[in-house]
Design a protein around this motif. Structure first.
Motif, PDB file in Angstrom:
ATOM      1  N   GLU A  33      33.687  50.323   8.778  1.00  0.00           N
ATOM      2  CA  GLU A  33      33.020  51.523   9.269  1.00  0.00           C
ATOM      3  C   GLU A  33      31.536  51.509   8.924  1.00  0.00           C
ATOM      4  OE1 GLU A  33      33.300  56.047   7.898  1.00  0.00           O
ATOM      5  OE2 GLU A  33      35.068  55.370   9.000  1.00  0.00           O
ATOM      6  N   ARG A 110      41.561  57.728  23.920  1.00  0.00           N
ATOM      7  CA  ARG A 110      40.404  58.494  24.379  1.00  0.00           C
ATOM      8  C   ARG A 110      40.276  58.449  25.909  1.00  0.00           C
ATOM      9  NH1 ARG A 110      34.845  58.284  25.263  1.00  0.00           N
ATOM     10  NH2 ARG A 110      33.799  60.176  24.548  1.00  0.00           N
ATOM     11  N   SER A 131      36.570  63.821  21.695  1.00  0.00           N
ATOM     12  CA  SER A 131      37.126  62.722  20.914  1.00  0.00           C
ATOM     13  C   SER A 131      38.576  63.046  20.601  1.00  0.00           C
ATOM     14  CB  SER A 131      36.334  62.514  19.613  1.00  0.00           C
ATOM     15  OG  SER A 131      36.428  63.671  18.796  1.00  0.00           O
ATOM     16  N   GLU A 133      41.922  61.881  17.757  1.00  0.00           N
ATOM     17  CA  GLU A 133      42.332  61.168  16.552  1.00  0.00           C
ATOM     18  C   GLU A 133      43.822  61.396  16.334  1.00  0.00           C
ATOM     19  OE1 GLU A 133      41.643  58.783  13.115  1.00  0.00           O
ATOM     20  OE2 GLU A 133      40.356  59.267  14.818  1.00  0.00           O
ATOM     21  N   SER A 175      30.462  66.439  15.924  1.00  0.00           N
ATOM     22  CA  SER A 175      31.760  66.903  15.451  1.00  0.00           C
ATOM     23  C   SER A 175      31.648  68.366  15.074  1.00  0.00           C
ATOM     24  CB  SER A 175      32.225  66.077  14.244  1.00  0.00           C
ATOM     25  OG  SER A 175      31.333  66.239  13.147  1.00  0.00           O
ATOM     26  N   SER A 181      37.781  63.614  13.839  1.00  0.00           N
ATOM     27  CA  SER A 181      37.063  62.561  14.558  1.00  0.00           C
ATOM     28  C   SER A 181      35.700  63.086  14.982  1.00  0.00           C
ATOM     29  CB  SER A 181      37.865  62.111  15.784  1.00  0.00           C
ATOM     30  OG  SER A 181      38.059  63.192  16.677  1.00  0.00           O
ATOM     31  N   ALA A 190      33.407  54.914  21.191  1.00  0.00           N
ATOM     32  CA  ALA A 190      33.575  55.333  19.800  1.00  0.00           C
ATOM     33  C   ALA A 190      33.708  54.136  18.875  1.00  0.00           C
ATOM     34  CB  ALA A 190      34.811  56.235  19.683  1.00  0.00           C
ATOM     35  N   ASN A 194      31.261  53.530  15.674  1.00  0.00           N
ATOM     36  CA  ASN A 194      31.802  53.790  14.345  1.00  0.00           C
ATOM     37  C   ASN A 194      31.962  52.563  13.479  1.00  0.00           C
ATOM     38  OD1 ASN A 194      31.987  56.445  14.972  1.00  0.00           O
ATOM     39  ND2 ASN A 194      34.136  56.405  15.526  1.00  0.00           N
TER      40      ASN A 194
END
Length: 347
Positions: A33, A110, A131, A133, A175, A181, A190, A194
């Motif tokens: 990440e 997504r 987004s 998750e 966010s 997410s 994404a 990320n």
């Protein structure tokens, strides 16, 4: 120069294909990440944090009434580093939903949310940043519980422009508080935003790949092993074909499931669209729940007491009443309300 650029694109394409071919447990070893600067917006202030992993390190609090020098005069902890900028908005600036989907769509989650966004929320993909998750995975029912985040694009773009005028450079992610997410801003995916390559495990994988490609050169001196290898490849190809067939069947079941849910429960989408047209601009919904014909909405308004008469006048709703006493929000100074009603289904 052109040769270098073409080589870079080829390596990116090759790396992306290699990554997709790996199990999810190995992908985390190959890609790590990327660090972020998280900017949390409040009414008249902005709190900045450095997020090198999962931990938030405070960078300071800045007023929104004066230029912000966080990036023009960066602190030592972020100076010279490559990072993403994530803007975290208050909860009322976005919409958080929990939805269940077949597990077969997990790899393209997504993309599927983008196809279904105008059915899940009052916004189309072109009018929102979104987004998704996965939260839980029910292996018995073969379903996943997904946290879907939707942020209206017109209000988000206005905030981004205001931050730019205060000295904040390009915003990469958006966010809202409580979301698992972050929604990418712009055309990048994404995954590209990320994560970055982790070169140590990638080096081992590339070395292993090169060795596996060089191995057939030695097979010309070992004819028997070549035949056995060819047979193994045929078996593997057959297994892959069966796997592809199972994936296609699973995808078809997933599409049938979504179609059936849409056919049997069209009223939920109609109610959401109806409320978006009926409610005045000073009213904001935080949650909408529809169980059978029982509708429950929760939100904020500058004139919550007028909503009962407004909703009673709708031919779609009846038995409209407050589910709980109206209270005053300390943050926005608006009325916080909970209303329940019955939806009249047209035959």
């Amino acid at each position: 120069m052109m040769l270098t650029s073409n080589l870079k694109h080829v390596m990116q394409w090759w790396g992306s294909g290699l990554l997709k071919g790996l199990p999810s447990s190995l992908r985390r070893l190959v890609r790590s990440e990327r660090p972020r600067v998280v900017l949390q917006l409040h009414q008249q202030a902005l709190e900045a944090f450095w997020k090198p992993d999962q931990k938030l390190i405070p960078l300071g609090t800045y007023s929104l009434n004066a230029p912000i020098d966080l990036f023009s005069k960066p602190p030592k902890i972020i100076k010279g580093k490559k990072y993403l900028i994530e803007v975290q908005l208050p909860t009322k600036q976005g919409l958080l939903l929990e939805q269940r989907f077949p597990e077969a769509i997990q790899e393209n989650l997504r993309q599927v949310i983008g196809y279904q966004l105008d059915r899940l929320s009052p916004f189309s993909p072109e009018r929102a940043y979104y987004s998704a998750e996965p939260l839980t995975h029910d292996r018995k029912t073969k379903e996943i519980n997904v946290n879907v985040q939707v942020i209206p694009k017109h209000s988000a773009d206005r905030i981004i422009q205001q931050l730019k005028e205060l000295g904040i450079p390009e915003v990469h992610l958006l966010s809202v508080t409580g979301s698992a997410s972050a929604a990418p801003v712009g055309q990048m995916s994404a995954t590209d935003l990320n994560q970055g390559w982790s070169w140590v495990p990638l080096g081992f994988m590339v070395t292993a790949l090169v060795l596996s490609l060089a191995a057939p050169i030695a097979y010309q001196y070992r004819r028997v092993e070549q035949i056995e290898t060819a047979l193994a490849q045929v078996r593997q190809h057959s297994a892959e074909q069966l796997q592809v067939r199972e994936q296609l069947n699973a995808a078809q079941e997933a599409m049938s499931f979504l179609t059936e849910r849409r056919r049997t429960s069209p009223v939920a989408l109609d109610v959401a669209e109806h409320l978006s047209q009926l409610l005045p601009n000073h009213t904001w919904l935080e949650r909408l729940t529809l169980e059978g014909n029982a509708l429950s909405i929760k939100g904020e308004s500058s004139a919550a007491l007028d909503l009962i008469d407004l909703l009673e006048g709708s031919p779609m709703l009846s038995q409209v009443k407050f589910k709980a006493p109206v209270t005053r929000s300390k943050d926005s100074n608006n009325d916080k309300f909970q209303i329940q009603a019955q939806v009249e289904v047209k035959s």
